[in-house]
Design a protein around this motif. Structure first.
Motif, PDB file in Angstrom:
ATOM      1  N   MET A  85      -3.204 -11.567 -22.412  1.00  0.00           N
ATOM      2  CA  MET A  85      -2.869 -10.766 -21.238  1.00  0.00           C
ATOM      3  C   MET A  85      -3.946  -9.721 -21.006  1.00  0.00           C
ATOM      4  SD  MET A  85       1.177  -9.750 -21.380  1.00  0.00           S
ATOM      5  CE  MET A  85       2.481 -10.991 -21.352  1.00  0.00           C
ATOM      6  N   GLY A  86      -4.153  -9.391 -19.744  1.00  0.00           N
ATOM      7  CA  GLY A  86      -5.095  -8.328 -19.421  1.00  0.00           C
ATOM      8  C   GLY A  86      -4.761  -7.678 -18.099  1.00  0.00           C
ATOM      9  N   MET A  87      -5.028  -6.381 -18.007  1.00  0.00           N
ATOM     10  CA  MET A  87      -4.818  -5.628 -16.770  1.00  0.00           C
ATOM     11  C   MET A  87      -6.181  -5.311 -16.172  1.00  0.00           C
ATOM     12  SD  MET A  87      -2.846  -4.016 -14.588  1.00  0.00           S
ATOM     13  CE  MET A  87      -1.230  -3.759 -15.319  1.00  0.00           C
ATOM     14  N   ASN A  88      -6.411  -5.758 -14.936  1.00  0.00           N
ATOM     15  CA  ASN A  88      -7.696  -5.499 -14.298  1.00  0.00           C
ATOM     16  C   ASN A  88      -7.511  -5.372 -12.790  1.00  0.00           C
ATOM     17  OD1 ASN A  88     -10.385  -4.899 -14.615  1.00  0.00           O
ATOM     18  ND2 ASN A  88     -11.072  -7.015 -14.814  1.00  0.00           N
ATOM     19  N   SER A  89      -8.509  -4.810 -12.126  1.00  0.00           N
ATOM     20  CA  SER A  89      -8.387  -4.512 -10.703  1.00  0.00           C
ATOM     21  C   SER A  89      -8.470  -5.767  -9.838  1.00  0.00           C
ATOM     22  CB  SER A  89      -9.470  -3.526 -10.272  1.00  0.00           C
ATOM     23  OG  SER A  89     -10.736  -4.165 -10.253  1.00  0.00           O
ATOM     24  N   SER A  90      -7.812  -5.698  -8.689  1.00  0.00           N
ATOM     25  CA  SER A  90      -7.895  -6.780  -7.706  1.00  0.00           C
ATOM     26  C   SER A  90      -9.342  -6.961  -7.247  1.00  0.00           C
ATOM     27  CB  SER A  90      -6.994  -6.465  -6.508  1.00  0.00           C
ATOM     28  OG  SER A  90      -7.276  -5.169  -5.980  1.00  0.00           O
ATOM     29  N   THR A  91     -10.103  -5.875  -7.215  1.00  0.00           N
ATOM     30  CA  THR A  91     -11.505  -5.944  -6.799  1.00  0.00           C
ATOM     31  C   THR A  91     -12.303  -6.855  -7.719  1.00  0.00           C
ATOM     32  OG1 THR A  91     -11.390  -3.702  -5.930  1.00  0.00           O
ATOM     33  CG2 THR A  91     -13.582  -4.593  -6.342  1.00  0.00           C
ATOM     34  N   LEU A  92     -12.120  -6.708  -9.019  1.00  0.00           N
ATOM     35  CA  LEU A  92     -12.861  -7.541  -9.963  1.00  0.00           C
ATOM     36  C   LEU A  92     -12.331  -8.971  -9.987  1.00  0.00           C
ATOM     37  CD1 LEU A  92     -13.479  -5.000 -12.850  1.00  0.00           C
ATOM     38  CD2 LEU A  92     -15.131  -5.923 -11.222  1.00  0.00           C
ATOM     39  N   TRP A  93     -11.061  -9.157  -9.668  1.00  0.00           N
ATOM     40  CA  TRP A  93     -10.529 -10.515  -9.566  1.00  0.00           C
ATOM     41  C   TRP A  93     -11.077 -11.241  -8.331  1.00  0.00           C
ATOM     42  CZ3 TRP A  93      -8.731 -13.767 -12.838  1.00  0.00           C
ATOM     43  CH2 TRP A  93      -8.023 -13.341 -13.963  1.00  0.00           C
ATOM     44  N   ALA A  94     -11.492 -10.479  -7.326  1.00  0.00           N
ATOM     45  CA  ALA A  94     -11.928 -11.088  -6.068  1.00  0.00           C
ATOM     46  C   ALA A  94     -13.154 -11.981  -6.237  1.00  0.00           C
ATOM     47  CB  ALA A  94     -12.216 -10.005  -5.037  1.00  0.00           C
ATOM     48  N   SER A  95     -13.961 -11.736  -7.258  1.00  0.00           N
ATOM     49  CA  SER A  95     -15.134 -12.594  -7.468  1.00  0.00           C
ATOM     50  C   SER A  95     -14.723 -13.996  -7.917  1.00  0.00           C
ATOM     51  CB  SER A  95     -16.070 -11.968  -8.514  1.00  0.00           C
ATOM     52  OG  SER A  95     -15.404 -11.820  -9.762  1.00  0.00           O
TER      53      SER A  95
END
Length: 347
Positions: free
Chosen positions: A105-115
């Motif tokens: 599991m990991g928590m990360n920003s939608s911005t970084l997922w957008a790539s």
């Protein structure tokens, strides 16, 4: 004598059959009891959860409580080991580790997922979300279903959409009271679309992780940065920047994502527990976002930052100057991106 042996043999056979028949029933009943006991409990699971935000951020507090609740409600069987504040992974390395199974599991920003999932860039399209309630409402409907489907197609199951709050600009040169004031500045960016916005405003974007920004501002590697006021406060931006502009240009989400294969391999009972606690956590985090934004901006001002809130009547020039970013998003995310924009425009 022959009859006596026949009777003796028959007696032995009867005893054997009786013993076999008598033993079957208790054994079957015992097996059912054991099976029932197993189904009533949770299978043991050890899950690693990494995130990069400061531990006192409201999202971090929610995630820490999520892990605690899961453990308590499973009587310690489902144990989520939390690695906070970049201890295990940086925000730049997080998503690949989730997708590859390096971490469960990991928590990360939608911005970084957008790539990886272009549709996630919707949260970086400027001035799409006009108030705090809009995002929660959208995520509970077709808008949210589309995003979840896109994430799952890439191999990540989105368990929580955590409201980070609105994005702002801080810098150490001069007040940013219009897009023209960005010209010539170097601004820390957090992803592709924020970089497009910074360029549209006339500045040069410099991409770097959250943990690198303070030093970069201190050493004047960059002149300013975009972030939420919550993180600005916790990362002590007031020590290395003088000016804060509140223009609410984007509403950032953080996602608690689970490796898809790992999620699908969990027992149904465990998935139900995680989903139930995740929903409660998501609601709690969403309720904190508006309060934390306001409180952190006030504290930054009290600590000496010059805070400029863009008046409503001046906001249109910021929106007009950001128009190219919407076009880039549609080009990148295609029909799915346009559908998300259409749904958000209906709010």
């Amino acid at each position: 004598m022959k009859k006596m042996w026949q009777w003796a043999l028959m007696l032995v056979l009867a005893m054997v059959l009786a013993a076999c028949g008598g033993g079957d029933k208790p054994k079957e009943e015992t097996g059912k009891e054991e099976s029932k006991g197993e189904s009533d409990g949770y299978e043991e699971a050890r899950i690693r959860l990494a995130y990069n935000l400061p531990q006192d951020h409201h999202i971090s507090v929610g995630i820490e409580n999520f892990a605690k609740e899961v453990k308590e409600r499973s009587d310690g069987k489902v144990n989520i080991q939390v690695y906070p504040a970049g201890q295990l992974l940086s925000d730049k390395d997080m998503n690949q580790s989730i997708l590859s199974g390096g971490v469960e599991m990991g928590m990360n920003s939608s911005t970084l997922w957008a790539s990886t999932v272009p549709a996630m860039g919707i949260f970086d399209v400027p001035y799409v979300f006009n108030n705090y309630a809009t995002v929660g409402e959208l995520l509970q409907g077709e808008f949210g279903d589309i995003l979840r489907k896109e994430m799952e197609a890439k191999g990540a199951y989105p368990l929580i959409f955590a409201d980070y709050g609105y994005m702002q600009f801080a810098n150490n040169k001069h007040p940013l009271k219009s897009p023209d004031d960005f010209k010539g500045l170097k601004i820390r960016s957090i992803g592709d679309l924020p970089s497009e916005l910074i360029q549209a405003y006339g500045a040069s974007p410099v991409f770097m992780g959250g943990g690198e920004v303070y030093m970069a501002l201190q050493r004047k590697t960059v002149d300013g940065a975009t972030s939420g006021t919550t993180a600005m406060l916790q990362r002590k931006y007031e020590e290395v920047t003088d000016y804060l502009t509140i223009n609410n240009y984007a509403y950032l989400e953080f996602l608690l994502a689970v490796n898809g294969d790992f999620w699908n391999g969990l027992p149904e009972k465990t998935r139900q527990l995680l989903t139930e606690v995740a929903a409660e956590t998501e609601t709690w985090i969403r309720e904190q976002a508006e309060k934390e934004d306001a409180d952190s901006a006030k504290q930054l001002e009290e600590k000496g930052m010059d805070v400029y809130v863009v008046p409503d009547e001046e906001l249109q020039q910021w929106i007009d100057a950001s128009a190219p970013v919407r076009d880039v998003f549609v080009q990148t995310a295609g029909e799915v991106g346009q559908k998300l924009l259409d749904l958000s425009d209906q709010q």
